[in-house]
Design a protein around this motif. Structure first.
Motif, PDB file in Angstrom:
ATOM      1  N   GLN A  33       4.474   1.139 -18.497  1.00 28.25           N
ATOM      2  CA  GLN A  33       5.105   0.578 -17.303  1.00 28.25           C
ATOM      3  C   GLN A  33       4.090   0.090 -16.274  1.00 28.25           C
ATOM      4  OE1 GLN A  33       8.427   0.118 -16.884  1.00 28.25           O
ATOM      5  NE2 GLN A  33       8.756   0.920 -18.952  1.00 28.25           N
ATOM      6  N   PHE A  34       2.904   0.719 -16.267  1.00 32.03           N
ATOM      7  CA  PHE A  34       1.891   0.404 -15.265  1.00 32.03           C
ATOM      8  C   PHE A  34       0.565   0.065 -15.945  1.00 32.03           C
ATOM      9  CE2 PHE A  34       4.825   3.508 -13.409  1.00 32.03           C
ATOM     10  CZ  PHE A  34       5.240   2.837 -12.265  1.00 32.03           C
ATOM     11  N   ASN A  46       5.873  -2.516  -8.859  1.00 32.70           N
ATOM     12  CA  ASN A  46       5.505  -1.109  -8.754  1.00 32.70           C
ATOM     13  C   ASN A  46       6.792  -0.265  -8.781  1.00 32.70           C
ATOM     14  OD1 ASN A  46       4.306   1.352  -8.252  1.00 32.70           O
ATOM     15  ND2 ASN A  46       2.969   0.567  -6.637  1.00 32.70           N
ATOM     16  N   ARG A  47       7.335  -0.135  -9.982  1.00 34.86           N
ATOM     17  CA  ARG A  47       8.626   0.554 -10.153  1.00 34.86           C
ATOM     18  C   ARG A  47       8.407   2.060 -10.352  1.00 34.86           C
ATOM     19  NH1 ARG A  47      10.524  -0.693 -14.776  1.00 34.86           N
ATOM     20  NH2 ARG A  47      12.718  -0.265 -14.358  1.00 34.86           N
ATOM     21  N   HIS A  48       7.792   2.679  -9.350  1.00 38.10           N
ATOM     22  CA  HIS A  48       7.517   4.114  -9.452  1.00 38.10           C
ATOM     23  C   HIS A  48       8.799   4.921  -9.288  1.00 38.10           C
ATOM     24  CE1 HIS A  48       8.058   4.764  -5.131  1.00 38.10           C
ATOM     25  NE2 HIS A  48       7.398   3.631  -4.935  1.00 38.10           N
ATOM     26  N   ALA A  65       0.827  -1.206   0.000  1.00 41.28           N
ATOM     27  CA  ALA A  65       0.000   0.000   0.000  1.00 41.28           C
ATOM     28  C   ALA A  65       0.862   1.257   0.000  1.00 41.28           C
ATOM     29  CB  ALA A  65      -0.926  -0.008   1.213  1.00 41.28           C
ATOM     30  N   VAL A  66       1.954   1.223   0.764  1.00 44.91           N
ATOM     31  CA  VAL A  66       2.862   2.376   0.811  1.00 44.91           C
ATOM     32  C   VAL A  66       3.393   2.697  -0.581  1.00 44.91           C
ATOM     33  CG1 VAL A  66       5.153   3.122   1.601  1.00 44.91           C
ATOM     34  CG2 VAL A  66       3.514   2.165   3.232  1.00 44.91           C
ATOM     35  N   GLU A  67       3.804   1.663  -1.317  1.00 43.92           N
ATOM     36  CA  GLU A  67       4.373   1.898  -2.652  1.00 43.92           C
ATOM     37  C   GLU A  67       3.333   2.460  -3.615  1.00 43.92           C
ATOM     38  OE1 GLU A  67       7.633   1.750  -3.067  1.00 43.92           O
ATOM     39  OE2 GLU A  67       7.639   1.149  -0.947  1.00 43.92           O
ATOM     40  N   GLU A  68       2.103   1.971  -3.537  1.00 42.69           N
ATOM     41  CA  GLU A  68       1.068   2.494  -4.435  1.00 42.69           C
ATOM     42  C   GLU A  68       0.682   3.931  -4.055  1.00 42.69           C
ATOM     43  OE1 GLU A  68      -1.905   2.220  -7.619  1.00 42.69           O
ATOM     44  OE2 GLU A  68       0.202   1.777  -7.192  1.00 42.69           O
ATOM     45  N   ILE A  69       0.707   4.224  -2.774  1.00 42.40           N
ATOM     46  CA  ILE A  69       0.449   5.605  -2.339  1.00 42.40           C
ATOM     47  C   ILE A  69       1.523   6.534  -2.892  1.00 42.40           C
ATOM     48  CG2 ILE A  69       0.511   7.125  -0.315  1.00 42.40           C
ATOM     49  CD1 ILE A  69      -0.901   4.807   1.213  1.00 42.40           C
TER      50      ILE A  69
END
Length: 220
Positions: free
Chosen positions: A160-161, A174-176, A112-116
């Motif tokens: 990428q997403f 999730n390579r943001h 969740a942290v990474e998607e936020i």
């Protein structure tokens, strides 16, 4: 310090004076300069104390390098992470299904942290000055040209997403690029993740549901 940090990066209206931002940055640098002078003989165990010690060891930080490091740590740990937190609550309010998935344990707090971080992209863009002539994607860039990377655009790149416009806490990989990349990777990335994790864990413990009761206003 909060007011200076916020003013140095953004404004609440498009007609804000540019001088306000410059003055805020100068006030922050002056504050740290005075603090460094006070800690020169007794650095202590704080982050600032460790940086002050690095002026005398093998690293030999110059004063301006120390000041700009302090400036970056302050803004990275306060302004950008705070905006990511605000964006997280807004997203959960608008997409309660994802909040329920997190509450039921169907997705991890770490994911969740990474998607936020991807969804909020608190650092929208960053500029750098080219030091040598080069070519990037068939575009000539001369030494001295300013090149801007839009982290917020990269984080919603459809190549990428998959379905980038969907807030998906189980997104993987999730390579943001919210923390940038390479030599310019954010120094406060680990701290930001710790802070966001602490927020989510507190929300899960004390909050059942969330709703937006007013119209959110973005900073300019």
């Amino acid at each position: 310090m909060y007011r200076h940090g916020s003013t140095s990066l953004a404004a609440y209206s498009p007609d804000a004076a540019a001088e306000d931002s410059r003055l805020a940055r100068n006030e922050i640098l002056l504050y740290f300069a005075q603090l460094i002078r006070a800690r020169a003989d007794l650095p202590g165990e704080s982050i600032l104390g460790r940086l002050v010690e690095m002026m005398d060891d093998d690293v030999q930080l110059e004063l301006d390098e120390l000041l700009f490091n302090c400036y970056s740590l302050l803004l990275g740990g306060d302004e950008t992470t705070r905006l990511a937190m605000i964006g997280a609550v807004k997203a959960f309010s608008e997409m309660p299904g994802e909040w329920e998935r997190l509450r039921r344990g169907e997705v991890s707090v770490a994911g969740a942290v990474e998607e936020i971080l991807r969804w909020t992209s608190p650092v929208l863009h960053g500029g750098r000055t080219a030091t040598v002539d080069t070519v990037l994607e068939d575009v000539d860039i001369a030494a001295g040209d300013v090149v801007v990377v839009w982290n917020s655009s990269a984080n919603f790149d459809g190549e990428q997403f998959p379905d980038p416009g969907r807030f998906d806490l189980s997104r993987t990989p999730n390579r943001h690029l919210s923390f940038a990349y390479g030599p310019h990777y954010c120094l406060g990335a680990a701290l930001a993740r710790i802070e966001l994790t602490a927020l989510l864990e507190a929300l899960l413990e004390f909050v059942q549901d969330m709703s937006v009761t007013g119209t959110p206003q973005r900073v300019y």
